[in-house]
Scaffold this active site. Sequence first.
Site, short mmCIF file in Angstrom:
data_model
loop_
_atom_site.label_atom_id
_atom_site.label_comp_id
_atom_site.label_asym_id
_atom_site.label_seq_id
_atom_site.Cartn_x
_atom_site.Cartn_y
_atom_site.Cartn_z
N HIS A 1 3.94 -1.06 3.72
CA HIS A 1 2.96 0.13 3.67
C HIS A 1 4.31 1.16 3.30
CE1 HIS A 1 0.03 3.20 3.88
NE2 HIS A 1 0.75 3.85 4.57
N GLY B 1 -3.55 12.37 15.84
CA GLY B 1 -3.49 13.42 14.74
C GLY B 1 -2.38 14.21 15.87
N ASP B 2 -1.54 15.14 14.94
CA ASP B 2 -0.49 15.87 15.63
C ASP B 2 -1.04 17.21 16.21
OD1 ASP B 2 1.62 14.30 14.61
OD2 ASP B 2 1.57 15.49 12.71
N TYR C 1 3.59 1.87 17.00
CA TYR C 1 4.86 2.34 17.45
C TYR C 1 5.71 1.42 17.77
CZ TYR C 1 2.37 6.70 16.35
OH TYR C 1 1.62 7.67 15.85
N ASP D 1 1.82 2.07 25.45
CA ASP D 1 1.54 2.19 24.29
C ASP D 1 0.83 1.08 23.66
OD1 ASP D 1 1.83 4.16 22.06
OD2 ASP D 1 3.26 2.98 21.18
N PHE E 1 12.84 14.22 11.24
CA PHE E 1 11.30 13.58 11.56
C PHE E 1 11.44 12.67 12.42
CE2 PHE E 1 7.52 11.56 10.26
CZ PHE E 1 6.56 12.51 10.77
N ALA F 1 4.10 8.46 25.09
CA ALA F 1 3.87 7.41 25.78
C ALA F 1 4.80 7.16 26.88
CB ALA F 1 3.62 6.04 24.87
N ALA G 1 -1.94 18.62 10.31
CA ALA G 1 -2.18 18.83 11.78
C ALA G 1 -3.28 19.87 12.16
CB ALA G 1 -0.63 19.59 12.28
N ALA H 1 -3.85 18.83 22.93
CA ALA H 1 -5.05 19.16 23.59
C ALA H 1 -6.26 18.80 22.82
CB ALA H 1 -5.16 20.75 24.12
N SER I 1 0.78 -1.26 0.05
CA SER I 1 -0.11 -0.07 0.00
C SER I 1 0.88 1.30 0.11
CB SER I 1 -1.06 0.01 1.20
OG SER I 1 -0.34 -0.20 2.43
N THR J 1 -2.99 11.52 3.58
CA THR J 1 -2.80 12.08 5.02
C THR J 1 -3.72 13.19 5.24
OG1 THR J 1 -1.08 13.41 4.18
CG2 THR J 1 -0.50 11.27 4.85
N TYR J 2 -3.48 13.55 6.43
CA TYR J 2 -4.62 14.60 7.18
C TYR J 2 -3.60 15.64 7.79
CZ TYR J 2 -9.17 16.08 9.04
OH TYR J 2 -10.46 16.72 9.09
#
Length: 301
Positions: free
Chosen positions: A273, A112-113, A152, A165, A223, A159, A55, A123, A19, A52-53
């Site tokens: 992936h 999400g970030d 992860y 985690d 990163f 965590a 932050a 938050a 993928s 992706t989405y």
Amino acid sequence: MLPLAHRPSRQASCPIKVSFEFFPPKTEEMEATLWASIERLAPLDPHFVSVTYGAGGSTRERTHATVARLVRETHLKPAAHLTCVAATKAEVDNVVQSYWDAGVRHVVALRGDPVGGLGTAYAPHQEGYQRTCDLVAGIKAIGDFEVSVSAYPEKHPEAASLEADIDVLQEKVDCGADRAITQFFFDNDVYFRYLDRVRARGIDIPIIPGIVPVQNFKQTANFARKTGASIPEWLAARFEGLDNDVETRKLIAAAVAAEQVIDLVDRGVNEFHFYTMNRADLVYAICRLLGLRSQAERVAA
């Protein structure tokens, strides 16, 4: 990791499945690059492609537009990323419903970030989904979606421990997660140690290794520091002194990724992936090494 010449050759018992992950483009030039990459990789018949989405939901509209175009114009099965960040439950539910209406049947559910980006405090929205497991349950309540979540191998950076985690992963599975995709890693032993601990906890969903071909070592290392992924000394040594040597960096990146995925196959892994960074060449080459061919090539053979 042993050099290829010093390892036994043993193919996975099941067919290889891949993928690909893309991110929604910001400019016309980036859009052209994205769709050229999709066109290049689509003939390999990936299991799905994810989008992706950003932050704080910052790419919500662009993510939806990219996913909708994938549905309209390709045979690919898109998986839309969705997060809990900066949105009420009602807003998130509307996005989920819009994906269902567009023909999307797979969502990658993530916490999400933080709105401020990696490294800043997270938050949850007061009226939103508080945790990923809540989001998974909410998605499943709206439609019969396939839901993927994150995992992860070196623990999420926030965590308290790896066991804590894995507790979070268990909660996501209990709420209906169908598969987990890992954060990228470079030491395959890290993945297998994690897999052993996950299985020992009774978690039996697929844990798909996330692979990042190193397009830019400095960016990848930066990163990795933010996400808790380690950079082995041997990997840093391979790219040392190549800051201004683009062609050699590409060759080294291809060799590193090839070694990693072939070692995983030799050890029984059959699904991958790829974090493509919207660049197809390296990923395409690696998939060819894995034995993947387009339908036209398969027919011709």
